[in-house]
Write an enzyme that holds these catalytic residues in place. Sequence first.
Site, PDB file in Angstrom:
ATOM      1  N   HIS A  19       7.675  -0.024  -7.138  1.00 42.65           N
ATOM      2  CA  HIS A  19       8.220  -0.409  -5.882  1.00 42.65           C
ATOM      3  C   HIS A  19       9.697   0.036  -6.121  1.00 42.65           C
ATOM      4  CE1 HIS A  19       5.308  -3.996  -6.693  1.00 42.65           C
ATOM      5  NE2 HIS A  19       5.055  -3.421  -5.504  1.00 42.65           N
ATOM      6  N   LYS A  43       0.722 -20.622  -2.814  1.00 35.43           N
ATOM      7  CA  LYS A  43       0.113 -19.601  -3.624  1.00 35.43           C
ATOM      8  C   LYS A  43       0.674 -19.759  -4.907  1.00 35.43           C
ATOM      9  CE  LYS A  43      -1.547 -15.676  -0.532  1.00 35.43           C
ATOM     10  NZ  LYS A  43      -0.909 -14.654  -0.108  1.00 35.43           N
ATOM     11  N   ARG A  92      -0.269   4.173  -2.262  1.00 30.00           N
ATOM     12  CA  ARG A  92      -0.548   4.804  -3.566  1.00 30.00           C
ATOM     13  C   ARG A  92      -2.037   5.740  -3.184  1.00 30.00           C
ATOM     14  NH1 ARG A  92      -0.466  -0.387  -6.507  1.00 30.00           N
ATOM     15  NH2 ARG A  92      -1.095  -1.145  -4.604  1.00 30.00           N
ATOM     16  N   SER A 130       1.154  -4.368  -9.667  1.00 26.53           N
ATOM     17  CA  SER A 130       1.636  -5.576 -10.124  1.00 26.53           C
ATOM     18  C   SER A 130       0.411  -6.167 -10.936  1.00 26.53           C
ATOM     19  CB  SER A 130       2.063  -6.598  -8.918  1.00 26.53           C
ATOM     20  OG  SER A 130       3.205  -5.894  -8.547  1.00 26.53           O
TER      21      SER A 130
HETATM   22  P1  ADP Z   1       1.566  -7.194  -1.206  1.00 29.79           P
HETATM   23  O1  ADP Z   1       1.082  -8.415  -1.868  1.00 29.79           O
HETATM   24  O2  ADP Z   1       2.204  -7.525  -0.049  1.00 29.79           O
HETATM   25  O3  ADP Z   1       0.552  -6.006  -1.150  1.00 29.79           O
HETATM   26  P2  ADP Z   1       2.929  -5.776  -3.397  1.00 29.79           P
HETATM   27  O4  ADP Z   1       4.050  -6.375  -4.035  1.00 29.79           O
HETATM   28  O5  ADP Z   1       1.408  -5.631  -4.125  1.00 29.79           O
HETATM   29  O6  ADP Z   1       2.681  -6.737  -2.049  1.00 29.79           O
HETATM   30  O7  ADP Z   1       3.213  -4.397  -2.930  1.00 29.79           O
HETATM   31  C1  ADP Z   1       4.354  -4.309  -2.014  1.00 29.79           C
HETATM   32  C2  ADP Z   1       4.254  -2.957  -1.401  1.00 29.79           C
HETATM   33  O8  ADP Z   1       4.359  -1.971  -2.523  1.00 29.79           O
HETATM   34  C3  ADP Z   1       2.763  -2.490  -0.553  1.00 29.79           C
HETATM   35  O9  ADP Z   1       3.055  -1.374   0.227  1.00 29.79           O
HETATM   36  C4  ADP Z   1       2.028  -1.716  -1.833  1.00 29.79           C
HETATM   37  O10 ADP Z   1       1.465  -0.613  -1.353  1.00 29.79           O
HETATM   38  C5  ADP Z   1       3.432  -1.060  -2.557  1.00 29.79           C
HETATM   39  N1  ADP Z   1       3.171  -0.659  -4.016  1.00 29.79           N
HETATM   40  C6  ADP Z   1       2.734  -1.417  -4.651  1.00 29.79           C
HETATM   41  N2  ADP Z   1       2.640  -0.716  -6.101  1.00 29.79           N
HETATM   42  C7  ADP Z   1       3.210   0.466  -5.828  1.00 29.79           C
HETATM   43  C8  ADP Z   1       3.560   1.668  -6.567  1.00 29.79           C
HETATM   44  N3  ADP Z   1       3.018   1.707  -7.855  1.00 29.79           N
HETATM   45  N4  ADP Z   1       4.233   2.702  -6.038  1.00 29.79           N
HETATM   46  C9  ADP Z   1       4.707   2.745  -4.827  1.00 29.79           C
HETATM   47  N5  ADP Z   1       4.333   1.340  -3.874  1.00 29.79           N
HETATM   48  C10 ADP Z   1       3.698   0.466  -4.434  1.00 29.79           C
END
Ligand code: ADP
Length: 151
Positions: A19, A43, A92, A130
């Site tokens: 992120h 949630k 990704r 995550s």
């Molecule tokens: P959500 O629950 O809205 O999917 P996340 O917190 O999982 O939120 O992810 C937010 C954004 O970051 C999404 O666009 C996701 O694809 C992106 N993302 C998650 N992990 C990575 C990573 N390792 N590298 C780049 N982008 C990521």
Amino acid sequence: MEKRTAVFPGSFDPFTRGHQDIVLRALSLFDHIIIGIGHNTKKKRYFPVEEVLDAITKSFGPYPSVSVELYSDLTANFARERGARFLLRGLRNGTDLEYENPIAQANRHVDEGLETVFMITSPEFAYISSSIVRELHRYGQDVSKFLPDSH
Ligand code: ADP
């Protein structure tokens, strides 16, 4: 010229180096990036939302054009309230693309002027999610290498 503001929305449970990489790379595209932690009180989260908010705020301390907020509204409404015409998301792999496509369409349905900007993940972070960080942490593993240094 109008300020280019983007919202980077996500659950960020937790906020990972993947992120962080997306935000740092997007700094050259936008004047202001708002990291929006979507927080629905119904949630259950794994990491307390206040801790995540604090950690992100600290890690972007040296970047005045990045701010961090919690929101519980529809993402498109939150963006509009903040004067943001862009949503930022990371991709990704193909699975992310399939998941993101209808969301981006729905957001434009709510607000035609709202464009989602996708950045392809840097390969060194592409494997981080995550959910995997939560799983490792739950079993007592050290997850610090998946998180920004200040975490
Ligand atoms: P959500 O629950 O809205 O999917 P996340 O917190 O999982 O939120 O992810 C937010 C954004 O970051 C999404 O666009 C996701 O694809 C992106 N993302 C998650 N992990 C990575 C990573 N390792 N590298 C780049 N982008 C990521």
